[in-house]
Scaffold this active site. Structure first.
Site, PDB file in Angstrom:
ATOM      1  N   CYS A  66      -0.143   5.037   0.882  1.00 15.86           N
ATOM      2  CA  CYS A  66      -0.996   5.040   2.080  1.00 15.86           C
ATOM      3  C   CYS A  66      -0.745   3.709   2.783  1.00 15.86           C
ATOM      4  O   CYS A  66       0.310   3.117   2.629  1.00 15.86           O
ATOM      5  CB  CYS A  66      -2.461   5.242   1.715  1.00 15.86           C
ATOM      6  SG  CYS A  66      -3.146   3.905   0.705  1.00 15.86           S
ATOM      7  N   ARG A  67      -1.700   3.220   3.533  1.00 16.23           N
ATOM      8  CA  ARG A  67      -1.489   1.955   4.234  1.00 16.23           C
ATOM      9  C   ARG A  67      -1.546   0.763   3.284  1.00 16.23           C
ATOM     10  O   ARG A  67      -0.729  -0.137   3.357  1.00 16.23           O
ATOM     11  CB  ARG A  67      -2.509   1.783   5.361  1.00 16.23           C
ATOM     12  CG  ARG A  67      -2.257   0.531   6.203  1.00 16.23           C
ATOM     13  CD  ARG A  67      -3.228   0.404   7.344  1.00 16.23           C
ATOM     14  NE  ARG A  67      -4.581   0.511   6.842  1.00 16.23           N
ATOM     15  CZ  ARG A  67      -5.634   0.881   7.573  1.00 16.23           C
ATOM     16  NH1 ARG A  67      -5.494   1.174   8.829  1.00 16.23           N
ATOM     17  NH2 ARG A  67      -6.827   0.954   7.033  1.00 16.23           N
TER      18      ARG A  67
END
Length: 104
Positions: A66-67
């Protein structure tokens, strides 16, 4: 689930014939670019996320990001509950990614 550093992730990924890269970020985050060949399933889709993940091959090895590494850790935990035995979380996520990046 294994938490992997970028170096560990890239090394294992390059030597894994059963590897699938899974991007669990939002559509908006995807616009910043993504790791090439990643499958995109937004973890914020709730039940739809679970439905799409359940359709994946449980025999493959999943490299999830994810980020920042938080949501991908959650995604790995969900996948483990669904019967996926080989999930790897990218520590630091896409925000610290130093490898190749693709754009739409």
């Amino acid at each position: 689930m294994a938490d992997l550093t970028q170096d560990q992730w890239q090394e294992q990924l390059s030597n894994d014939a059963d590897a699938v890269i899974l991007d669990v970020r939002t559509d908006e985050e995807l616009e910043e670019g993504f790791i090439p060949n990643a499958v995109h399933i937004d973890i914020y889709q709730g039940q739809e996320f679970i439905n799409q993940v359940e359709a994946l091959d449980k025999d493959k090895t999943y490299y999830v990001y994810c980020r920042s590494g938080n949501r991908s850790g959650q995604a790995c935990a969900i996948m483990n509950q669904l019967g996926f035995e080989k999930t790897n979380n990218l520590l630091g996520g896409f925000s610290e990614w130093e490898g190749a990046i693709a754009n739409n």
